[in-house]
Write an enzyme that holds these catalytic residues in place. Structure first.
Site, mmCIF file in Angstrom:
data_model
loop_
_atom_site.group_PDB
_atom_site.id
_atom_site.type_symbol
_atom_site.label_atom_id
_atom_site.label_comp_id
_atom_site.label_asym_id
_atom_site.label_seq_id
_atom_site.Cartn_x
_atom_site.Cartn_y
_atom_site.Cartn_z
ATOM 1 N N ARG A 151 -0.842 -6.381 -8.450
ATOM 2 C CA ARG A 151 -1.848 -5.901 -7.856
ATOM 3 C C ARG A 151 -3.015 -6.276 -9.053
ATOM 4 N NH1 ARG A 151 -2.202 0.080 -9.200
ATOM 5 N NH2 ARG A 151 -3.843 -0.642 -10.725
ATOM 6 N N HIS A 170 -6.292 0.481 -8.939
ATOM 7 C CA HIS A 170 -5.565 0.854 -7.801
ATOM 8 C C HIS A 170 -6.473 1.087 -6.460
ATOM 9 C CE1 HIS A 170 -3.313 3.379 -5.251
ATOM 10 N NE2 HIS A 170 -3.936 4.393 -5.156
ATOM 11 N N TYR A 186 -4.227 2.330 -18.295
ATOM 12 C CA TYR A 186 -2.545 2.423 -18.341
ATOM 13 C C TYR A 186 -1.986 0.777 -18.537
ATOM 14 C CZ TYR A 186 -3.739 2.094 -13.371
ATOM 15 O OH TYR A 186 -4.063 1.574 -12.167
HETATM 16 C C1 LIG Z 1 3.087 10.980 -0.172
HETATM 17 C C2 LIG Z 1 1.810 10.484 -1.201
HETATM 18 N N1 LIG Z 1 2.054 10.897 -2.463
HETATM 19 C C3 LIG Z 1 0.955 10.256 -3.196
HETATM 20 C C4 LIG Z 1 -0.169 9.782 -2.717
HETATM 21 C C5 LIG Z 1 -1.230 9.251 -3.386
HETATM 22 N N2 LIG Z 1 -1.350 7.729 -3.850
HETATM 23 C C6 LIG Z 1 -1.781 6.937 -3.215
HETATM 24 S S1 LIG Z 1 -1.289 5.471 -3.375
HETATM 25 C C7 LIG Z 1 -0.518 5.673 -4.687
HETATM 26 C C8 LIG Z 1 0.517 4.905 -5.237
HETATM 27 C C9 LIG Z 1 1.312 4.088 -4.090
HETATM 28 O O1 LIG Z 1 1.945 3.104 -5.057
HETATM 29 P P1 LIG Z 1 2.793 1.960 -3.848
HETATM 30 O O2 LIG Z 1 3.733 2.553 -3.102
HETATM 31 O O3 LIG Z 1 3.315 0.989 -4.991
HETATM 32 O O4 LIG Z 1 1.660 1.263 -3.139
HETATM 33 P P2 LIG Z 1 0.281 0.677 -3.747
HETATM 34 O O5 LIG Z 1 -0.783 1.386 -3.991
HETATM 35 O O6 LIG Z 1 0.710 -0.151 -5.143
HETATM 36 O O7 LIG Z 1 -0.089 -0.464 -2.773
HETATM 37 C C10 LIG Z 1 -0.244 7.385 -4.771
HETATM 38 C C11 LIG Z 1 0.464 8.013 -5.599
HETATM 39 C C12 LIG Z 1 -0.135 9.318 -1.388
HETATM 40 N N3 LIG Z 1 -0.891 8.691 -0.800
HETATM 41 N N4 LIG Z 1 0.809 9.772 -0.618
#
Ligand SMILES: Cc1ncc(C[n+]2csc(CCOP(=O)(O)OP(=O)(O)O)c2C)c(N)n1
Ligand SMILES: [Mg+2]
Lengths: 351, 321
Positions: free
Chosen positions: A257, A261, A270
C-alpha cells in the site's frame, strides 16, 4: 510405534514479469498485444481515478477515500480474468477492480462523496457494493458460489480482502465452508503489508497467508502482486479450476500500500520512508511499461495519449457526478424494506 | 385436518414451501440427516436430498453469511441457528449485511433469508440455551422479527417469512414446541407479517404478549375483561392495532420473558406513552424477566413471569378508574 508424517505442504510463489520488464516466456499467460495494452490502459485509468479522488478529498469535494496506489496489478490482473457472468465481492479498497469490471467512474465518485446510489452496479454487472466491516464479505462469496452450483451455473465468484481480513473469524468460516463444499470461489487476498498501522507480522505467525488455504483443504499460492501477469495467470488458472468443479483457491497477492491507509490516516507515524522507497522500485505500472517498450508496444506518444484519455474520462466523470442532484431525504426510508412499515410511514412525513 | 404440535407445523410449512419453490433451501448444523436437534427439519433431507438440505460446519457467522450470499444470488435460504444463545457471532452478518443490503445497493440486491432459531426458557437446557434476546434484533432496521405462539400461527408465519422479500429472524419459543396441539390445515395459508392479532377481545385492560408468554397470559387473564394481543411480528410492529386497543381500554400490561431494561416492552411502553398517553387511566405495567443473568433450571421459575405475576399486574391496573 514410529511417528509418521501424515500431511505436509509446500507453498508456491508465482512471478512472471520482473522489475526490468522481462517476462518468463514459459509462464506467460496467453494474452494478445491488444489485451496487454488494455491492461496497461486500465492501470493508468485506475491510477488517474485514484489521484483525482485524493485531490477531490483534499478539496472537500469527496469524503474519506482509500487509495489503491501500488495495488493496481493485483486488482486489474485478477479482475481482467473474470467473465461477465462471474460475481465479485470486493472490500473497500478495490476501485481498480470496479473499473476493470466496467463500473462507471462517475458512480464511484458519487459513492465516495456520500451517496449510496453510486455503488449500485449497472444491471449487467454482478459486483457487490463496497464492504466496510473487514472480512465479512468473504462468506457472501462462498454463499453465492453455493447458489451458483445449486442453479447449475458455470459462474465463479471472487472475494477480495486484505492481509488484516485474514485474522477475522469470517475468513475462517467463509474459507472453511467453501472447502467443505468444494465451491467455485477464488479468494484474492491483497497482502499490502499493512492494516492501517499494524504490520503483516502482527496479523499472523504464519510465514505466508497463502498457506492458510492448506488448513481448509484447498490450494493456496502466493503471487508477486505487483506483477500483473502473475496475478492474471493465477486468477485465470483458479477460475478454470473452479469452473471444472475442482474447488476454491486462495491467492495471496504480495503487494504494498503506497499511500496512507485512507485520507484520514498519516502513515509516517508508523512506517519508514525507506520501506516505501524500496517498494517504489517494484511499481506495477513501471514494470508493465518496460515490458511493452521492449515489445515495441510503448512510445512516449502512446503514453501521452492514454494519459490524456484517462484524464478526460475521469474529469468527465467528476463533472457528471457533481451535476447529480443530491438524494432526497425520503430516500433514507425507501430501501429499508420492500414496503414502508407503519412507523416509517409516519416518520417519512418529516420530509 | 391434522392436529399438530409446533414442531410438526413448522416441518409442514418447510416441506410445502420447498415443494412449491425450488429456490428454497435449508442449511444449518444437524438439520440434514438428524433433522435438527428439535426435529424441525425431520424427514426433509430424505425427501429433498443433500442438495436442498445442507448440513453445514459448526459456523454461525458462516451460516448467516453464506445464506446472505445465496440470497443475493437469487435463492431463498432458510437457515437454522441451533439455539439463539449461539447467534451472537452471526450478529455482525445480520446487522451489517442482511439488514442493509437492500438499502446499500438501493434495491439492486435483496436478502430474502429466514434465520430460524429456538429461544426462551422452559426446556431445562444448559447455559445460554434459554434466553430471550428478541429486542436485539428489533434494533436493526431492515430485519423483521417474527415470533409464533401456536402451531397454526407458526405455520402461517413461517410461510409468510419464507416468501417475504426481506430478511426475517424467526424466533421459535422452544417451550411451545410440543406443549400445544391444534388443527393445522395442510396446504397453503399465510399470516401476514407486521400485523398483530387480537386473541381475546375485552374492554378493561390491553395485555400485550408474544411467543411463549401468550399461553400464560391466557391463563392469567382469559377470564377477565382483557383484550389480549399477540404481536406475532415484533419488528416492524403493528402499532395501529395496539393503539386502537389501548385507546379503548386505557390500561396496559406488557408481558415478556426477556430482562426488563431495554426489553421490547420498553419500546411498546414508550410508544403508547407517546401516542395514547391521554387515554391511559393507569400506569403501564411490564411483567418481565429480571435484569439479571438468566439462571439455570433450579431458579428459572423465579425469573420467568408466571401466571400469578401476570394476574397481579392486571389487578393492579384495574385499581385505577
Ligand atoms: C471489522 C472491522 N474492524 C475494523 C475496521 C477498521 N478498519 C478499516 S480498514 C482496517 C485495516 C484493514 O486492513 P487490511 O485487511 O489489510 O486491508 P487494507 O486496508 O490494507 O486494504 C481497519 C482496522 C473495519 N472496517 N472493520
Ligand atoms: Mg492490508
Amino acid at each position: 510405534m514410529p511417528e509418521k508424517i501424515i500431511e505436509s505442504f509446500n507453498i508456491k510463489r508465482l512471478e512472471v514479469l520482473d522489475e526490468k520488464g522481462d517476462a518468463d516466456a514459459s509462464l506467460m499467460p496467453p494474452l494478445s498485444d491488444d489485451e496487454i495494452k488494455k491492461m496497461y490502459e486500465l492501470l493508468i485509468l485506475s491510477r488517474t481515478f485514484d489521484r483525482y479522488a485524493l485531490n477531490l478529498q483534499r478539496e472537500g469535494r469527496l469524503g474519506t477515500y482509500a487509495s489503491i496506489l501500488g495495488q493496481e496489478a493485483s486488482q486489474i490482473g485478477s479482475a481482467f480474468a473474470v467473465e461477465n457472468t462471474d460475481w465479485i465481492f470486493p472490500s473497500f479498497r478495490e476501485m481498480g477492480v470496479y473499473l476493470t469490471a466496467g463500473f462507471p467512474p462517475y458512480k464511484l465518485f458519487q459513492y465516495w462523496s456520500g451517496d449510496e446510489r453510486g455503488i449500485t452496479p449497472p444491471d449487467n454487472l454482478n459486483i457487490f457494493p463496497v464492504c466496510v466491516p473487514v472480512g465479512t464479505q468473504i462468506p457472501h462469496a462462498t454463499g453465492a458460489a453455493m447458489a451458483a452450483v445449486y442453479r447449475g451455473d458455470k459462474t465463479a465468484v471472487l472475494a477480495y480482502f486484505g492481509d488484516g481480513g485474514t485474522s477475522k473469524g469470517d475468513f475462517h468460516e467463509g474459507l472453511n465452508i467453501a472447502g467443505v463444499f468444494r465451491l467455485p470461489v477464488i479468494f484474492i487476498c491483497q497482502n499490502n503489508q499493512w492494516a492501517i498501522s499494524v504490520p503483516r507480522e502482527r496479523q499472523t505467525a504464519s510465514k505466508t497467508l497463502a498457506q492458510k488455504a492448506m488448513a481448509y483443504g484447498f490450494e493456496g499460492l502466493q503471487v508477486d502482486g505487483n506483477d500483473i501477469f502473475a496475478v492474471y495467470k493465477a486468477t485465470r488458472d483458479a477460475l478454470k479450476k473452479a469452473r471444472q468443479g475442482e474447488g476454491p483457491t486462495l491467492i495471496e497477492c504480495f503487494t504494498y500500500r503506497m499511500s496512507d491507509h485512507t485520507t484520514a490516516d498519516d502513515a509516517t507515524r508508523y512506517r519508514s520512508m525507506e520501506e516505501v522507497e524500496q517498494w517504489k522500485q517494484k511499481d506495477p505500472a513501471l514494470r508493465l511499461k518496460l515490458f511493452l517498450e521492449k515489445k515495441g508496444l510503448w512510445t512516449e506518444a502512446y503514453q501521452k495519449k492514454i494519459e490524456e484519455e484517462s484524464k478526460t474520462i475521469i474529469e468527465d466523470a467528476v463533472k457528471k457526478e457533481e451535476a447529480i442532484q443530491p438524494p432526497q431525504p425520503k430516500d433514507m426510508f425507501t430501501y429499508t424494506y420492500e414496503k414502508l412499515s407503519q412507523r416509517q410511514s409516519r416518520q417519512i412525513k418529516d420530509f | 385436518m391434522p392436529t399438530l404440535n409446533m414442531v410438526q407445523a413448522l416441518n409442514l410449512a418447510l416441506r410445502e414451501e420447498m415443494q412449491r419453490d425450488q429456490d428454497v433451501v435449508l442449511l444449518g448444523e444437524d438439520v440434514g440427516k438428524d433433522g435438527g436437534v428439535f426435529r424441525i427439519t425431520e424427514g426433509l433431507h430424505d425427501l429433498f436430498g443433500s442438495r436442498r438440505v445442507l448440513d453445514t460446519p459448526l459456523s454461525e457467522s458462516g451460516i448467516a453469511g453464506v445464506s446472505i450470499g445465496m440470497a443475493v444470488y437469487g435463492l431463498k435460504p432458510v437457515a437454522e441457528i441451533q439455539f439463539m444463545g449461539f447467534i451472537y457471532s452471526a450478529m455482525e452478518q445480520l446487522f451489517c449485511h442482511a439488514a442493509r443490503i437492500r438499502s446499500r445497493s438501493r434495491g439492486r440486491f435483496t436478502c430474502p433469508i429466514v434465520i430460524r432459531t429456538p429461544y426462551g426458557a422452559g426446556i431445562k437446557a444448559p447455559e445460554l440455551h434459554e434466553e430471550s434476546a428478541e429486542a436485539l434484533f428489533c434494533h436493526m432496521p431492515g430485519v423483521k422479527v417474527v415470533v409464533p405462539s401456536t402451531p397454526y400461527i407458526a405455520k402461517g408465519l413461517l410461510i409468510s417469512s419464507i416468501r417475504d422479500p426481506d430478511p426475517v429472524i424467526f424466533l421459535e419459543p422452544a417451550r411451545l414446541y410440543r406443549l400445544i396441539k391444534e388443527d393445522v390445515p395442510e396446504g397453503e395459508y399465510t399470516i401476514p407479517l407486521g400485523k398483530a392479532r387480537i386473541v381475546q377481545e375485552g374492554n378493561a385492560v390491553t395485555v400485550l404478549a408474544w411467543g411463549s408468554m401468550l399461553q400464560r397470559v391466557l391463563q392469567a387473564a382469559g377470564a377477565a375483561d382483557c383484550e389480549i394481543i399477540d404481536l406475532m411480528t415484533l419488528n416492524p410492529f403493528d402499532e395501529e392495532t395496539i393503539f386502537k386497543s389501548v385507546k379503548k381500554t386505557g390500561r396496559v400490561v406488557i408481558v415478556h420473558e426477556a430482562p426488563r431494561t431495554c426489553g421490547f416492552g420498553a419500546e411498546l411502553s414508550a410508544s403508547i406513552a407517546e401516542d395514547a398517553m391521554l387515554y391511559l387511566k393507569a400506569p403501564i405495567i411490564r411483567v418481565t424477566g429480571y435484569d439479571a443473568v438468566m439462571p439455570l433450571a433450579k431458579l428459572e421459575d423465579y425469573y420467568i413471569p408466571d401466571v400469578e405475576k401476570i394476574k397481579r399486574a392486571v389487578n393492579e391496573v384495574l385499581k385505577y378508574y
